[in-house]
Design a protein around this motif. Sequence first.
Motif, PDB file in Angstrom:
ATOM      1  N   PHE A 452       0.187  57.006  22.302  1.00  0.00           N
ATOM      2  CA  PHE A 452      -0.142  57.164  23.715  1.00  0.00           C
ATOM      3  C   PHE A 452      -0.767  58.543  23.888  1.00  0.00           C
ATOM      4  O   PHE A 452      -0.099  59.564  23.847  1.00  0.00           O
ATOM      5  N   ASN A 453      -2.089  58.556  24.036  1.00  0.00           N
ATOM      6  CA  ASN A 453      -2.813  59.821  24.113  1.00  0.00           C
ATOM      7  C   ASN A 453      -3.912  59.726  25.172  1.00  0.00           C
ATOM      8  O   ASN A 453      -5.074  59.454  24.852  1.00  0.00           O
ATOM      9  N   PRO A 454      -3.577  59.930  26.440  1.00  0.00           N
ATOM     10  CA  PRO A 454      -4.587  59.880  27.501  1.00  0.00           C
ATOM     11  C   PRO A 454      -5.738  60.848  27.283  1.00  0.00           C
ATOM     12  O   PRO A 454      -6.851  60.633  27.784  1.00  0.00           O
ATOM     13  N   GLY A 455      -5.497  61.914  26.515  1.00  0.00           N
ATOM     14  CA  GLY A 455      -6.531  62.908  26.275  1.00  0.00           C
ATOM     15  C   GLY A 455      -7.773  62.358  25.601  1.00  0.00           C
ATOM     16  O   GLY A 455      -8.840  62.979  25.667  1.00  0.00           O
ATOM     17  N   ARG A 456      -7.675  61.199  24.970  1.00  0.00           N
ATOM     18  CA  ARG A 456      -8.846  60.614  24.320  1.00  0.00           C
ATOM     19  C   ARG A 456      -9.937  60.267  25.361  1.00  0.00           C
ATOM     20  O   ARG A 456     -11.097  60.089  25.008  1.00  0.00           O
ATOM     21  N   PHE A 457      -9.545  60.164  26.634  1.00  0.00           N
ATOM     22  CA  PHE A 457     -10.508  59.839  27.689  1.00  0.00           C
ATOM     23  C   PHE A 457     -10.984  61.087  28.435  1.00  0.00           C
ATOM     24  O   PHE A 457     -11.591  60.993  29.500  1.00  0.00           O
ATOM     25  N   ALA A 458     -10.722  62.264  27.876  1.00  0.00           N
ATOM     26  CA  ALA A 458     -11.069  63.520  28.554  1.00  0.00           C
ATOM     27  C   ALA A 458     -12.565  63.637  28.824  1.00  0.00           C
ATOM     28  O   ALA A 458     -12.987  64.219  29.828  1.00  0.00           O
ATOM     29  N   ASP A 459     -13.390  63.079  27.948  1.00  0.00           N
ATOM     30  CA  ASP A 459     -14.846  63.142  28.120  1.00  0.00           C
ATOM     31  C   ASP A 459     -15.424  61.837  28.661  1.00  0.00           C
ATOM     32  O   ASP A 459     -16.630  61.576  28.523  1.00  0.00           O
ATOM     33  N   GLY A 460     -14.556  61.014  29.235  1.00  0.00           N
ATOM     34  CA  GLY A 460     -15.033  59.767  29.822  1.00  0.00           C
ATOM     35  C   GLY A 460     -14.789  58.564  28.925  1.00  0.00           C
ATOM     36  O   GLY A 460     -14.441  58.685  27.746  1.00  0.00           O
ATOM     37  N   ILE A 461     -14.986  57.384  29.487  1.00  0.00           N
ATOM     38  CA  ILE A 461     -14.721  56.129  28.782  1.00  0.00           C
ATOM     39  C   ILE A 461     -15.660  55.931  27.602  1.00  0.00           C
ATOM     40  O   ILE A 461     -15.241  55.525  26.512  1.00  0.00           O
ATOM     41  N   SER A 462     -16.936  56.223  27.789  1.00  0.00           N
ATOM     42  CA  SER A 462     -17.931  55.913  26.755  1.00  0.00           C
ATOM     43  C   SER A 462     -17.742  56.740  25.477  1.00  0.00           C
ATOM     44  O   SER A 462     -18.216  56.348  24.409  1.00  0.00           O
ATOM     45  N   LYS A 463     -17.043  57.886  25.577  1.00  0.00           N
ATOM     46  CA  LYS A 463     -16.854  58.745  24.409  1.00  0.00           C
ATOM     47  C   LYS A 463     -15.429  58.694  23.850  1.00  0.00           C
ATOM     48  O   LYS A 463     -15.093  59.448  22.939  1.00  0.00           O
ATOM     49  N   ALA A 464     -14.609  57.810  24.398  1.00  0.00           N
ATOM     50  CA  ALA A 464     -13.209  57.752  23.967  1.00  0.00           C
ATOM     51  C   ALA A 464     -13.060  57.117  22.589  1.00  0.00           C
ATOM     52  O   ALA A 464     -12.122  57.411  21.862  1.00  0.00           O
ATOM     53  N   ALA A 465     -13.987  56.221  22.232  1.00  0.00           N
ATOM     54  CA  ALA A 465     -13.922  55.527  20.945  1.00  0.00           C
ATOM     55  C   ALA A 465     -15.245  55.693  20.205  1.00  0.00           C
ATOM     56  O   ALA A 465     -16.180  56.326  20.707  1.00  0.00           O
TER      57      ALA A 465
END
Length: 538
Positions: A452-465
Motif C-alpha cells: 500500500f503505497n499511495p506515493g506512487r501516484f504523486a506525479d499523477g495516474i499516467s506516471k504511476a506505472a
Amino acid sequence: MQMFNSYVMGIHWRVWVAVLPCTIAFFQLLRAFIRFFDFVWWTPKQHAVVAHKQGIRGPPNQVLLGNVMEIKRLRESVPDDLRAFRHDLTLQQLLPDNVLWTKLYGKIHLIWWGTDAHIVLTDMDMLKEVFSSKHMLSLGKPMLLTRFLQPVTGIGLVVANGETWSHERRVIGPAFHSDKLKGFVQTMVNLTLNMSESWVQTLSKHGEGEIEIEGSMNELTSDIIAHTQFGSSYKRGRIIFQLLEELKEFINKYGHLLIIPGVRYLPIPAFMRLRKMTTIVETSIQEIIMERRAAVKAGKKSSYGADLLGLMLSECERIGEDKKQPLLTMQQLVDECKTFFFAGHETTAQLLTWALLLLAHDLTWQERARTEILNFCKGKLPDFDSISRMKTVEMIIYETLRLFAPASSIVRSALCDMKIGDLYVKKGMCFWIPIAAIHLDPELWGGSVYEFNPGRFADGISKAAKHPMAFMPFAHGPRNCIGQNFALIEAKAVLAVLLTKFSFTPSPSYRHSPHLMITTRPKYGAPIIVKRVSSSQH
C-alpha cells in the motif's frame, strides 16, 4: 356430380384448415430449433475455430454454460481467511480462475461465459486500441452481461450499445460535469456528519469502540445517492435502494443462471419474486419522474431541480427543444436512475470501506491525510474547493482503487467483425479485461506492487506505472465510467470529515478475505477500532 365435387372440395378445405396451422407451427418450431442450434453450438464453434487458428486456447467449453460452473467452483474454493492483511494473494482470492488459466494457457487465453467466447486480454498496447474512440461504436457490452445486470441496472448506459449508448451518453453526460457536481458536496458532508454523530453515540465513554465500517458506508452512500439523485424524494429513494439490495443478493445467488435465455420468466418462486421486485422498483421511479414533470408543467416548480434526476430531465428538455435528437424514453430514464442508484452507492461504499481498512493498517498515511485535511479546511467544514486541493487524500483513493477496484473486470463485445492489433475477432466474440490482474501485475507496477503505497501516484495516474493506461478502475476512453467524478468527490468529502473526527486502527475480529460479489467486498465485513479525535490533538 356437382354435389360430389362440392363434397370433395369441402373435404379439401377442412384438410387445409387442419393442416395449415400445423405447418405453420412446424416451421416456427424448426426456426426456433435452428436459432437454438446456432446459439448453443454453431456460433460458439465458429468462434472457437477463429481463436484456435490464432493460437488462443483455454479450458474446455461446456454446452450452454461454458466455464461458468468451473469459475464458480474455483472462486468458492479459495481460502476463507488470509489471516494477515496482505495483498500478494488478493488476485488469487478474487480471480483464481484467471490465475490458474493464465499459467496453463498464457496471458491471452480463451474462456467461455455461457455461449460467449471471451478472449482474456492484458496486453496494454492492444487495450489502448480497445479503449480508443476508433472502436467507440463497434465494441459494446454482450447480451449475457445485460441479462446478468438488468435486474439492478436496467438496460441503461452501462450495458447500452452503438447509437443508443452514444445518444444516452450525450444526454446524460452534462449532468456529471464537475461544475454541476459542486452543489452536492454540502449534502455529502452533512450526511457524513450525521453518521459521525451516530458513531459517537455507539462508542464507549472513553470515545473508543469497534464499528462495522462496511455496513456504515453502505448506509451512508445510499443516503447520499438518494438525496443527490432524487432530491426531496429521497425517502422514496431509500425504499428503492432497499429493493435493489435484495435484487443484488438475488444476483449473487442466482446470477450464474441468468445467463440462460428466458430463465427469468420460468414460474419458479425465486424468479417470480425477481419479476415482482423489478416491477416495484421501476414503478416507483416512474412515479417520481412523472411527479417531477407534472410539477414543472403545472408551474408549481420553475425547474426540474439540481439533483441528478433534475439535471437529466433538464438536459432532455434542452435536447427536445432542439428537435434534432430524440428524447430519452421513460424506460431509458428509469434504467439510468437504476444504474446510478446501484453503481453510485455500491462502488463508492466499497471504495470507502477498503480505504478505511488500509488507513487503519497504515497510521503514517492516515496521519498524513489528516494533517492535509486540517491544513486546507482551517477549522471549517470541507467544501468543493478544499477537497479539490487534497492531493494526499486523492492518492490514497487511487491506491485503494488499484488494490481493491470495485469492478474486477471489464467486458467488451465485438458488434462486427474486426481486428485489434494482429488479433482478428468475429462479431459476438468478447474481450475480457481482468482489472485486478492488471492492477497487481509486477511487470507494470514494479517490485512494490503488493504494498500500500499511495506515493506512487504523486506525479499523477499516467506516471504511476510503466504504462500510462495500467490504472483502469473506471476504464478508459469514450466508454469510461460517467460517474467517476461523482465517486471521487464523494469519497474525498467523506474521508475529509471522518479523518478529522476519528482515528482508525485494526480490530482483532477482522478477518481479511477479499471476495467478489458483483463488486470487491470484504467477505466477513470490516470491523475497525474507531476512536474520537479531540480538537486539542491538532
